[in-house]
Design an enzyme around this catalytic site. Structure first.
Site, PDB file in Angstrom:
ATOM      1  N   SER A   1      11.494  -6.774  10.930  1.00  0.00           N
ATOM      2  CA  SER A   1      12.777  -6.342  10.282  1.00  0.00           C
ATOM      3  C   SER A   1      13.395  -7.424   9.789  1.00  0.00           C
ATOM      4  O   SER A   1      13.482  -8.618  10.516  1.00  0.00           O
ATOM      5  CB  SER A   1      13.662  -5.530  11.152  1.00  0.00           C
TER       6      SER A   1
HETATM    7  N1  SAM Z   1      11.147  -3.904  15.366  1.00  0.00           N
HETATM    8  C1  SAM Z   1      10.040  -4.671  14.893  1.00  0.00           C
HETATM    9  C2  SAM Z   1       9.778  -6.117  14.823  1.00  0.00           C
HETATM   10  O1  SAM Z   1      10.663  -6.758  15.385  1.00  0.00           O
HETATM   11  O2  SAM Z   1       8.771  -6.578  14.302  1.00  0.00           O
HETATM   12  C3  SAM Z   1       9.780  -3.848  13.469  1.00  0.00           C
HETATM   13  C4  SAM Z   1       9.335  -2.531  13.503  1.00  0.00           C
HETATM   14  S1  SAM Z   1       8.955  -2.163  12.042  1.00  0.00           S
HETATM   15  C5  SAM Z   1      10.241  -2.316  10.749  1.00  0.00           C
HETATM   16  C6  SAM Z   1       8.709  -0.455  12.148  1.00  0.00           C
HETATM   17  C7  SAM Z   1       7.706  -0.023  13.285  1.00  0.00           C
HETATM   18  O3  SAM Z   1       7.623   1.189  13.810  1.00  0.00           O
HETATM   19  C8  SAM Z   1       6.102  -0.257  12.587  1.00  0.00           C
HETATM   20  O4  SAM Z   1       5.279  -1.042  13.447  1.00  0.00           O
HETATM   21  C9  SAM Z   1       5.497   1.170  12.870  1.00  0.00           C
HETATM   22  O5  SAM Z   1       4.140   1.220  12.744  1.00  0.00           O
HETATM   23  C10 SAM Z   1       6.089   1.801  13.803  1.00  0.00           C
HETATM   24  N2  SAM Z   1       6.359   3.295  13.812  1.00  0.00           N
HETATM   25  C11 SAM Z   1       6.545   4.003  12.846  1.00  0.00           C
HETATM   26  N3  SAM Z   1       6.183   5.300  13.409  1.00  0.00           N
HETATM   27  C12 SAM Z   1       6.066   5.423  14.683  1.00  0.00           C
HETATM   28  C13 SAM Z   1       5.989   6.332  15.690  1.00  0.00           C
HETATM   29  N4  SAM Z   1       6.044   7.454  15.429  1.00  0.00           N
HETATM   30  N5  SAM Z   1       5.685   5.708  16.846  1.00  0.00           N
HETATM   31  C14 SAM Z   1       5.859   4.340  17.303  1.00  0.00           C
HETATM   32  N6  SAM Z   1       5.958   3.442  16.313  1.00  0.00           N
HETATM   33  C15 SAM Z   1       6.123   3.880  15.022  1.00  0.00           C
END
Ligand code: SAM
Length: 229
Positions: A65
């Site tokens: 993000s």
């Molecule tokens: N906070 C992270 C970082 O600092 O790199 C970025 C997160 S990214 C914007 C969103 C993440 O949520 C992705 O890695 C995605 O695979 C994960 N995600 C989406 N749906 C999910 C779920 N149901 N359970 C767990 N992770 C999920």
């Protein structure tokens, strides 16, 4: 900045100034970010952009993000250091590292095993207290460790928040912070639980990769979705 990160400190300070200018003034949050070099969490191909205020690709179609958003979300949790936190969406592990510096206990869930493995490798470069990693569907929360003081969702949830996450919050002021809304954009929303009542407060528009799972978007609903960077 070269790919090995030499000389990153000045860029990190400039990034923190930009974050301050956007209204984040909690010194504990800024200090946690200062101690967490973002280039360690960005693939080599994009490392020269690590201190720009942008989301960047991390593989599996996902993103790390935008740092100002990471800072804003962390500030909105109002952590004192005593909390038990659940993070949904480990991604690169960058937000995970910052949270871990500011709370007492942290569990983080990611749906892609390869991202969890990479996050583990990235986080091993820093000296942090233990973190529990879970690979699975974070929309179901993680009942074994509930209740949580705070739950942070770092992917865009549909307008109706995942009910298991509300159920797994502490009833006396537990906070669920998540982007809520249609696939294209969301409102950063903080839900605070008081017994059976939930108070909502919003903090502006944002744009996240979708939260895919039983209580989130269905895979068929987000087919073809892509993040621009
Ligand atoms: N906070 C992270 C970082 O600092 O790199 C970025 C997160 S990214 C914007 C969103 C993440 O949520 C992705 O890695 C995605 O695979 C994960 N995600 C989406 N749906 C999910 C779920 N149901 N359970 C767990 N992770 C999920």
């Amino acid at each position: 900045m070269p790919a090995n990160g030499v000389g990153y400190e000045a860029q990190l300070e400039a990034m923190l100034e930009q974050i301050r200018a956007k209204g984040v003034n909690d010194e504990r949050v800024l200090d946690a970010m200062r101690r967490t070099p973002r280039h360690l969490f960005v693939p080599e191909s994009h490392r020269i952009y690590a201190y720009d205020d942008h989301a960047l690709p991390i593989g599996a179609g996902q993103t790390i993000s935008q740092p100002s958003l990471v800072a804003q979300m962390t500030q909105l949790l109002e952590l004192t250091g005593r909390e038990h936190v659940l993070e949904i969406g480990t991604g690169s592990g960058y937000q995970t590292a910052i949270l871990r510096r500011l709370c007492a206990q942290l569990t983080t869930i990611e749906r892609f095993p390869e991202l969890t493995l990479r996050a583990l490798r990235n986080l091993s470069l820093l000296e942090l207290p233990p973190i529990t990693f879970v690979v699975g569907d974070g929309t179901c929360g993680f009942p074994p460790y509930a209740p949580y003081d705070c739950i942070l969702v770092t992917a865009g949830a549909p307008p109706k928040p995942p009910q298991p996450l509300l159920q797994q919050l502490r009833p006396d002021g537990g906070k669920l912070l998540l982007p809520l809304g249609p696939r294209e954009y969301q409102l950063l929303t903080r839900l605070t639980k008081h017994g059976s009542r939930v108070r909502a407060k919003t903090f502006g528009e944002c744009r996240f990769v979708p939260l895919v799972g039983k209580y989130g978007w269905q895979p068929s609903e987000v087919e073809g979705w892509r993040q621009d960077w």
